[in-house]
Design an enzyme around this catalytic site. Structure first.
Site, PDB file in Angstrom:
ATOM      1  N   HIS A  30      38.690  38.771  45.727  1.00 55.20           N
ATOM      2  CA  HIS A  30      38.787  39.313  44.382  1.00 55.20           C
ATOM      3  C   HIS A  30      38.861  40.838  44.403  1.00 55.20           C
ATOM      4  O   HIS A  30      38.080  41.489  45.106  1.00 55.20           O
ATOM      5  CB  HIS A  30      37.568  38.898  43.557  1.00 55.20           C
ATOM      6  CG  HIS A  30      37.457  37.418  43.353  1.00 55.20           C
ATOM      7  ND1 HIS A  30      37.763  36.808  42.153  1.00 55.20           N
ATOM      8  CD2 HIS A  30      37.070  36.423  44.190  1.00 55.20           C
ATOM      9  CE1 HIS A  30      37.569  35.500  42.266  1.00 55.20           C
ATOM     10  NE2 HIS A  30      37.152  35.246  43.495  1.00 55.20           N
ATOM     11  N   GLU A 219      32.716  24.523  43.628  1.00 54.95           N
ATOM     12  CA  GLU A 219      31.693  25.463  44.090  1.00 54.95           C
ATOM     13  C   GLU A 219      30.389  25.069  43.404  1.00 54.95           C
ATOM     14  O   GLU A 219      29.637  24.243  43.905  1.00 54.95           O
ATOM     15  CB  GLU A 219      32.093  26.909  43.754  1.00 54.95           C
ATOM     16  CG  GLU A 219      31.092  27.953  44.247  1.00 54.95           C
ATOM     17  CD  GLU A 219      31.375  29.341  43.704  1.00 54.95           C
ATOM     18  OE1 GLU A 219      30.845  30.307  44.281  1.00 54.95           O
ATOM     19  OE2 GLU A 219      32.089  29.487  42.699  1.00 54.95           O
TER      20      GLU A 219
END
Length: 356
Positions: A30, A219
């Site tokens: 990211h 996740e």
């Protein structure tokens, strides 16, 4: 996919310098997670903003003590909001993009699909196109200076509405902002719940417009998040996806289709999804035939680099140099790089550790 052959418990250690020299791609990282401490200190001074805590412990938001497997993901996401909120001018955005490309290059990464979620960048609300113009300018300059190629994945936030998602895709399809190659979605799955149906129309429109699709799933949610990403969002790649290991049917499907998982072991451990590296299902997924790549997620606040995480994986799971060459090859194939970039990176790979 690579297979482990010689356990590193015998004393064999893979040096990070060798890993840096290995041509590879990174598919799950990211832009929000690449502010080093010096960046934040400089930006906070420029903005006249106080730090949210002592500089020495600024990144301690990653410490977890939760007992429900969520760690401090919500706190971590709020920290990303604060970081990105310090970027307020086109020059700052371009510089951050340039610095990101430099950091990737220093790790021997030849190509990156970088995720950016504009909802973290509060100062750019209402002027997102200008943010992407500035980021593209920084990445253009970086590539002109010989740094690694970086393309962008525009990420929606799970809490956004279907209407907002549709507007984003319409803009992406019409404006074709430079360096944007994919649509993504991220955020805390556990708090948002199963929201893929809300975004199905937008991801279908993205597919029809020729945009690639990569989805954070599996996740903080279980295997059902991965199924939803595949069935509803046309996911070509799953970011994380580690909890697929809990569903034998899903494992078989992933092995058959070879939909890649962009796995981030350090992030999963630091944020409390697994207690220790040795508990991580990286090798279990690989041994089930799943297409797995190793990535950093948010390397600066996690205090890591890609070569460091590959070295820890090698030591923890008994991976050899040939295994890591296999992971490098998988990373290139799983990326959204153009054919010429893929061919160049693949051609530079050694066929085996013995040939290096």
């Amino acid at each position: 996919m690579p297979t482990a052959s010689t356990a590193l418990s015998t004393g064999h250690r893979i040096d990070e310098t060798w890993i840096r020299r290995l041509p590879k791609a990174e598919t799950h990282v990211h832009l929000e997670g690449n502010f080093e401490l010096i960046d934040l200190l400089d930006l906070a001074k420029e903005a006249g903003e106080p730090l949210p805590g002592p500089a020495a412990t600024l990144f301690d938001v990653t410490t977890h003590d939760a007992s429900d497997g969520t760690g401090d993901l919500a706190d971590f996401l709020r920290f990303l909001d604060w970081e990105c909120g310090l970027i307020r001018t086109p020059e700052q955005a371009a510089r951050h993009a340039y610095s990101f490309a430099a950091r990737q290059t220093a790790s021997g990464i030849g190509y990156t699909d970088a995720v950016i979620n504009p909802t973290h960048w509060a100062a750019w609300s209402g002027r997102v196109p200008a943010l992407f113009d500035a980021l593209a300018a920084g990445l253009d300059e970086a590539e002109q200076d010989g740094l690694a190629e970086v393309q962008l994945c525009y990420s929606l936030l799970r809490q956004q509405s279907a209407g907002e998602a549709g507007e984003v895709v319409e803009w992406l399809a019409t404006a074709r902002p430079r360096r944007v190659v994919a649509l993504s979605i991220d955020g805390d799955e556990r708090s948002a719940g199963r929201v893929s149906a809300r975004f199905a129309e937008a991801f279908t429109a993205a597919k029809d417009a020729g945009l690639r699709r990569t989805v954070h799933a599996g996740e903080s949610s279980g295997p059902e998040g991965v199924w939803d990403a595949i069935r509803l969002l046309h996911a070509e790649r799953i970011d994380h996806g580690v909890r697929a290991v809990e569903d034998p049917e899903l494992l078989r499907y992933l092995a058959e289709t070879q939909i890649p998982l962009g796995v981030c072991p350090r992030s999963n451990v630091v944020l409390g999804l697994y207690d220790d590296w040795s508990d991580h299902p990286l090798v279990a997924l690989r041994d089930a035939g799943v297409n797995v790549t190793i990535n950093t997620d948010d390397p600066a606040p996690l205090g890591t680099t890609l070569e460091a995480d590959w070295a820890v994986c090698a030591e923890t799971f008994g991976l050899t140099e040939d295994d890591l060459i296999g992971f490098a090859r998988a990373s290139i194939a799983a990326s959204f790089a153009g054919d010429a970039t893929k061919r160049a990176l693949e051609a530079a790979l050694p066929s085996s550790a013995a040939s290096r």
